[in-house]
Design an enzyme around this catalytic site. Structure first.
Site, PDB file in Angstrom:
ATOM      1  N   SER A  68       8.939   6.652 -13.341  1.00  0.00           N
ATOM      2  CA  SER A  68       9.735   5.666 -14.070  1.00  0.00           C
ATOM      3  C   SER A  68      10.565   6.326 -15.165  1.00  0.00           C
ATOM      4  O   SER A  68      10.195   7.370 -15.702  1.00  0.00           O
ATOM      5  CB  SER A  68       8.823   4.615 -14.717  1.00  0.00           C
ATOM      6  OG  SER A  68       8.074   3.942 -13.736  1.00  0.00           O
TER       7      SER A  68
HETATM    8  N1  SAM Z   1       4.440   4.769 -13.859  1.00  0.00           N
HETATM    9  C1  SAM Z   1       4.607   5.488 -12.634  1.00  0.00           C
HETATM   10  C2  SAM Z   1       5.318   6.795 -12.905  1.00  0.00           C
HETATM   11  O1  SAM Z   1       6.032   6.885 -13.924  1.00  0.00           O
HETATM   12  O2  SAM Z   1       5.189   7.732 -12.132  1.00  0.00           O
HETATM   13  C3  SAM Z   1       5.447   4.584 -11.767  1.00  0.00           C
HETATM   14  C4  SAM Z   1       5.558   4.941 -10.372  1.00  0.00           C
HETATM   15  S1  SAM Z   1       6.568   3.979  -9.287  1.00  0.00           S
HETATM   16  C5  SAM Z   1       7.795   3.212 -10.234  1.00  0.00           C
HETATM   17  C6  SAM Z   1       5.493   2.660  -8.748  1.00  0.00           C
HETATM   18  C7  SAM Z   1       4.299   3.086  -7.936  1.00  0.00           C
HETATM   19  O3  SAM Z   1       3.598   1.913  -7.513  1.00  0.00           O
HETATM   20  C8  SAM Z   1       4.622   3.869  -6.668  1.00  0.00           C
HETATM   21  O4  SAM Z   1       3.968   5.104  -6.708  1.00  0.00           O
HETATM   22  C9  SAM Z   1       4.094   2.984  -5.544  1.00  0.00           C
HETATM   23  O5  SAM Z   1       3.584   3.700  -4.436  1.00  0.00           O
HETATM   24  C10 SAM Z   1       3.013   2.211  -6.263  1.00  0.00           C
HETATM   25  N2  SAM Z   1       2.612   0.952  -5.603  1.00  0.00           N
HETATM   26  C11 SAM Z   1       3.399   0.007  -5.011  1.00  0.00           C
HETATM   27  N3  SAM Z   1       2.653  -1.009  -4.539  1.00  0.00           N
HETATM   28  C12 SAM Z   1       1.360  -0.698  -4.838  1.00  0.00           C
HETATM   29  C13 SAM Z   1       0.126  -1.352  -4.599  1.00  0.00           C
HETATM   30  N4  SAM Z   1       0.040  -2.520  -3.956  1.00  0.00           N
HETATM   31  N5  SAM Z   1      -1.013  -0.742  -5.038  1.00  0.00           N
HETATM   32  C14 SAM Z   1      -0.959   0.437  -5.694  1.00  0.00           C
HETATM   33  N6  SAM Z   1       0.176   1.115  -5.941  1.00  0.00           N
HETATM   34  C15 SAM Z   1       1.334   0.546  -5.517  1.00  0.00           C
END
Ligand code: SAM
Length: 218
Positions: A68
């Site tokens: 993010s």
């Molecule tokens: N705060 C993290 C970072 O800065 O690296 C944000 C990562 S990204 C914006 C959002 C993450 O949510 C992704 O890695 C995605 O795979 C995960 N994600 C999406 N749906 C999910 C779910 N149902 N359960 C767990 N993780 C999930």
């Protein structure tokens, strides 16, 4: 696996400038700014892309996901009002950067990621950096009932609605921060659990996240 991380004057200087930029953009919580100034964000990037690490941008981390934007991380964290010892559920570990910010604030963090490749990387990298959350692999849209209730819940992916199971797993007095909307844009929403079955919602600015993948996808 052996990691070679260096954090020298160039990265420290860039991190300080990023922290100052976030302050100018409206992040006021000094503890959050301190954490941003402390966590080496370049450790979450391949060395080839270290120059990108302290720009205020999201960046690909593999598996079609992103680390993010620092402003977004600071914004969500600020809304959580973390107190030392808070039990926090983070849905969407991703790179693990947000996880480290929460740990710097003294939270006990339970973090869940559904992408195996990202999960496998964070379980190695974070402890190597000295950060020790509880890691889980799976669908976080259902929360992690075994460890509930949580003082705070942070969802780092965009959801069409606030999942009921997450509301149930929030402690009375607890706060959840979650981006809610469609695949193009989401409003940042906080939910304060005032009492069992009594919630106060507040809507904040517009963001664009990768989708929270679950039963109720877009
Ligand atoms: N705060 C993290 C970072 O800065 O690296 C944000 C990562 S990204 C914006 C959002 C993450 O949510 C992704 O890695 C995605 O795979 C995960 N994600 C999406 N749906 C999910 C779910 N149902 N359960 C767990 N993780 C999930």
């Amino acid at each position: 696996m052996a990691y070679k991380f260096t954090d020298n004057y160039r990265e420290k200087g860039a991190r300080k400038r990023l922290t100052e930029l976030l302050k100018k953009k409206g992040i006021e919580d000094e503890q959050v700014l301190k954490a941003i100034n402390k966590v080496p964000r370049h450790y979450f990037f391949d060395e080839t892309f270290w120059a990108q690490a302290y720009k205020d941008i999201a960046f690909p981390i593999g598996a079609g996901q992103t680390i993010s934007q620092p402003y977004t991380v600071a914004y969500q964290t600020q809304l959580l009002h973390i107190k030392r010892g808070d039990k926090v559920l983070e849905i969407g570990t991703g790179s693990g950067y947000q996880t480290c910010i929460l740990l710097e604030l003294g939270a006990k963090v339970y973090t869940i990621e559904r992408q195996q490749a990202l999960y496998e990387r964070t379980v190695q990298v974070l402890p190597y950096m000295g950060y020790k959350p509880e890691f889980f692999l799976g669908d976080g849209s259902k929360g992690i009932a075994d460890h509930a209730p949580y003082d705070k819940i942070i969802v780092t992916a965009g959801a069409p609605t606030v999942p009921d199971l997450l509301l149930k797993q929030l402690a009375v007095g607890g706060i959840m921060v979650i981006p809610v909307g469609n695949e193009h844009e989401q409003k940042m929403v906080t939910v304060l659990k005032v009492a069992e079955n009594d919630y106060e919602r507040v809507m904040f600015d517009t963001f664009r996240f990768v989708p929270l993948v679950g039963d109720k996808a877009w």
